[in-house]
Design a protein around this motif. Structure first.
Motif, PDB file in Angstrom:
ATOM      1  N   SER A  74       0.842  -1.205   0.000  1.00  0.00           N
ATOM      2  CA  SER A  74       0.000   0.000   0.000  1.00  0.00           C
ATOM      3  C   SER A  74       0.871   1.246   0.000  1.00  0.00           C
ATOM      4  O   SER A  74       0.511   2.266  -0.582  1.00  0.00           O
ATOM      5  CB  SER A  74      -0.876   0.069   1.251  1.00  0.00           C
ATOM      6  OG  SER A  74      -1.615  -1.082   1.396  1.00  0.00           O
ATOM      7  N   HIS A 125      -4.350  -7.127  -2.558  1.00  0.00           N
ATOM      8  CA  HIS A 125      -3.409  -6.648  -3.578  1.00  0.00           C
ATOM      9  C   HIS A 125      -3.300  -7.607  -4.759  1.00  0.00           C
ATOM     10  O   HIS A 125      -2.409  -7.480  -5.577  1.00  0.00           O
ATOM     11  CB  HIS A 125      -2.028  -6.412  -2.959  1.00  0.00           C
ATOM     12  CG  HIS A 125      -2.033  -5.299  -1.961  1.00  0.00           C
ATOM     13  ND1 HIS A 125      -1.988  -3.980  -2.326  1.00  0.00           N
ATOM     14  CD2 HIS A 125      -2.137  -5.326  -0.615  1.00  0.00           C
ATOM     15  CE1 HIS A 125      -2.041  -3.223  -1.243  1.00  0.00           C
ATOM     16  NE2 HIS A 125      -2.133  -4.013  -0.192  1.00  0.00           N
ATOM     17  N   PRO A 179      -3.845  -5.081 -12.545  1.00  0.00           N
ATOM     18  CA  PRO A 179      -3.038  -4.101 -11.814  1.00  0.00           C
ATOM     19  C   PRO A 179      -2.502  -3.003 -12.735  1.00  0.00           C
ATOM     20  O   PRO A 179      -2.295  -3.236 -13.927  1.00  0.00           O
ATOM     21  CB  PRO A 179      -1.881  -4.938 -11.291  1.00  0.00           C
ATOM     22  CG  PRO A 179      -1.738  -6.029 -12.288  1.00  0.00           C
ATOM     23  CD  PRO A 179      -3.118  -6.328 -12.784  1.00  0.00           C
ATOM     24  N   ALA A 197       1.234  -0.196  -9.502  1.00  0.00           N
ATOM     25  CA  ALA A 197       0.986  -1.177  -8.438  1.00  0.00           C
ATOM     26  C   ALA A 197       2.006  -2.317  -8.542  1.00  0.00           C
ATOM     27  O   ALA A 197       2.553  -2.779  -7.535  1.00  0.00           O
ATOM     28  CB  ALA A 197      -0.432  -1.712  -8.538  1.00  0.00           C
ATOM     29  N   ARG A 216       5.480  -1.516  -6.934  1.00  0.00           N
ATOM     30  CA  ARG A 216       5.616  -1.080  -5.538  1.00  0.00           C
ATOM     31  C   ARG A 216       6.540  -1.943  -4.697  1.00  0.00           C
ATOM     32  O   ARG A 216       7.338  -1.429  -3.916  1.00  0.00           O
ATOM     33  CB  ARG A 216       4.240  -1.038  -4.869  1.00  0.00           C
ATOM     34  CG  ARG A 216       3.603   0.290  -5.095  1.00  0.00           C
ATOM     35  CD  ARG A 216       2.423   0.525  -4.210  1.00  0.00           C
ATOM     36  NE  ARG A 216       1.613   1.520  -4.884  1.00  0.00           N
ATOM     37  CZ  ARG A 216       0.355   1.358  -5.265  1.00  0.00           C
ATOM     38  NH1 ARG A 216      -0.272   0.243  -4.984  1.00  0.00           N
ATOM     39  NH2 ARG A 216      -0.268   2.308  -5.893  1.00  0.00           N
ATOM     40  N   THR A 256      -1.550 -10.749  -9.429  1.00  0.00           N
ATOM     41  CA  THR A 256      -0.794  -9.514  -9.191  1.00  0.00           C
ATOM     42  C   THR A 256       0.299  -9.691  -8.137  1.00  0.00           C
ATOM     43  O   THR A 256       1.385  -9.129  -8.259  1.00  0.00           O
ATOM     44  CB  THR A 256      -1.772  -8.401  -8.760  1.00  0.00           C
ATOM     45  OG1 THR A 256      -2.690  -8.232  -9.820  1.00  0.00           O
ATOM     46  CG2 THR A 256      -1.061  -7.092  -8.515  1.00  0.00           C
ATOM     47  N   SER A 267       4.048  -8.919  -8.928  1.00  0.00           N
ATOM     48  CA  SER A 267       4.782  -7.889  -8.175  1.00  0.00           C
ATOM     49  C   SER A 267       6.121  -8.438  -7.701  1.00  0.00           C
ATOM     50  O   SER A 267       7.140  -7.752  -7.741  1.00  0.00           O
ATOM     51  CB  SER A 267       4.009  -7.445  -6.931  1.00  0.00           C
ATOM     52  OG  SER A 267       2.785  -6.910  -7.285  1.00  0.00           O
TER      53      SER A 267
END
Ligand SMILES: Nc1ncnc2c1ncn2[C@@H]1O[C@H](COP(=O)(O)OP(=O)(O)OP(=O)(O)O)[C@@H](O)[C@H]1O
Ligand SMILES: [Mg+2]
Length: 287
Positions: free
Chosen positions: A80, A116, A121, A125, A128, A152, A156
């Motif tokens: 976040s 998340h 996404p 995002a 991050r 996602t 990520s």
């Protein structure tokens, strides 16, 4: 990228940078968390400062690493808000080190990270986690334990990584899933993760007496060539026992644990080589 300099007996001087590795697969239960824990155990035994990032909402790695810090931030907080303060508050020592920070640390997973895992996404995002990890200093190795999908959260992790390790069992559907995972990693490299390369495929739960397992390992070698990492990790109940006791497999007694430890040592060496290059020889002035 920041490079460190080390000298080893016989091998001369070499340079290294922190290597971030995501351990992933499209299938559940094939041994991603077990490979992360085995590599973390090998790194701790070797004195390699390591951070484990538990991206899986099931948080199995967090439990096995005996983390007991209920007030710390969890991985969902840094997804976040990837600021330095958030990541600093999210890094806690593993219970494997008796609470000594900096040797084997963890960013804890929790159910909260499921929010998340959005299906579409944004590029921001996806970036991050990488931004947050750039702010986590002092590690030679970062291991990312991914959930069992290519959503996602896994993407990520891969966008934040230099290398991807795909875990598979030596069984028909797992082999085809490994192929799909490598293709998905390649597609992500071309879109959001130009630095990402496949480190290879780890075969887990291997029984050398099983003709089916030997057949599938041959099939994997034909499909992926040198991307199949050796040795295969054998199926041994010592692994489950060490995990159940929240202990590193390198400290578990008996020959089966020793065999598992040897396999993870070999895979750790391969991982660390990916973040290393020989230092250019200094020119010695003559005259
Ligand atoms: N080599 C092995 N020998 C014996 N048991 C194993 C081995 N590898 C994994 N297991 C066991 O298999 C189960 C699943 O392993 P693990 O949790 O590592 O898989 P995973 O891919 O992370 O699962 P998930 O997709 O749910 O995250 C665990 O109980 C683990 O202890
Ligand atoms: Mg897992």
């Amino acid at each position: 990228m920041r490079w460190g300099r080390t000298r080893t007996a016989g091998a001369g001087e070499y340079l290294w940078h922190v290597i971030v590795v995501s351990v992933c697969s499209l299938k559940g239960g094939v041994g991603k968390t077990s490979v992360v824990l085995g590599l973390a155990s090998a790194a701790l035994a070797k004195g390699v400062p390591t951070l484990v990032v538990d991206l899986d909402p099931q948080a199995d790695a967090t439990m096995a690493l005996a983390v007991d810090e209920p007030d710390a931030n969890v991985v969902a907080d840094i997804l976040s808000n990837p600021r330095r303060k958030t990541i600093r508050n999210a890094i806690v020592p593993s219970g494997w080190t008796d609470g000594e920070p900096g040797q084997l640390d963890v960013v804890q997973g929790s159910q909260a990270s499921a929010v998340h895992d959005a299906p579409r996404p944004t590029d921001r995002a996806l970036a991050r986690l990488g931004q947050a990890l750039d702010r986590a200093e002092g590690y030679r190795l970062v291991l990312v334990d991914c959930p069992p999908s290519f959503g996602t959260l896994t993407r990520s992790g891969l966008v934040a990584s230099h290398r991807a390790m795909v875990v598979t069992e030596p069984a028909l559907f797992s082999v085809t899933a490994a192929d799909r995972a490598l293709r998905a990693i390649d597609a992500l490299r071309r879109s959001n993760a130009p630095q990402l390369q496949p480190l290879g495929v780890v075969v887990n739960r291997y029984r050398d007496r099983s003709p089916e397992h030997r057949y599938r390992v041959n099939e994997l070698s034909e499909m992926f060539g040198p991307l199949v990492l050796t040795p295969a990790v054998p199926e041994r109940s010592a692994l489950q026992q060490a995990q159940g006791a929240s202990m590193p497999v390198h400290r578990w007694p008996g020959p089966a644990a020793e065999e598992l430890g040897g396999a993870f040592d070999a895979h750790l060496a391969r991982v660390l080589r990916a973040g290393t290059r020989p230092a250019a020889r200094r020119t010695v002035a003559r005259g």
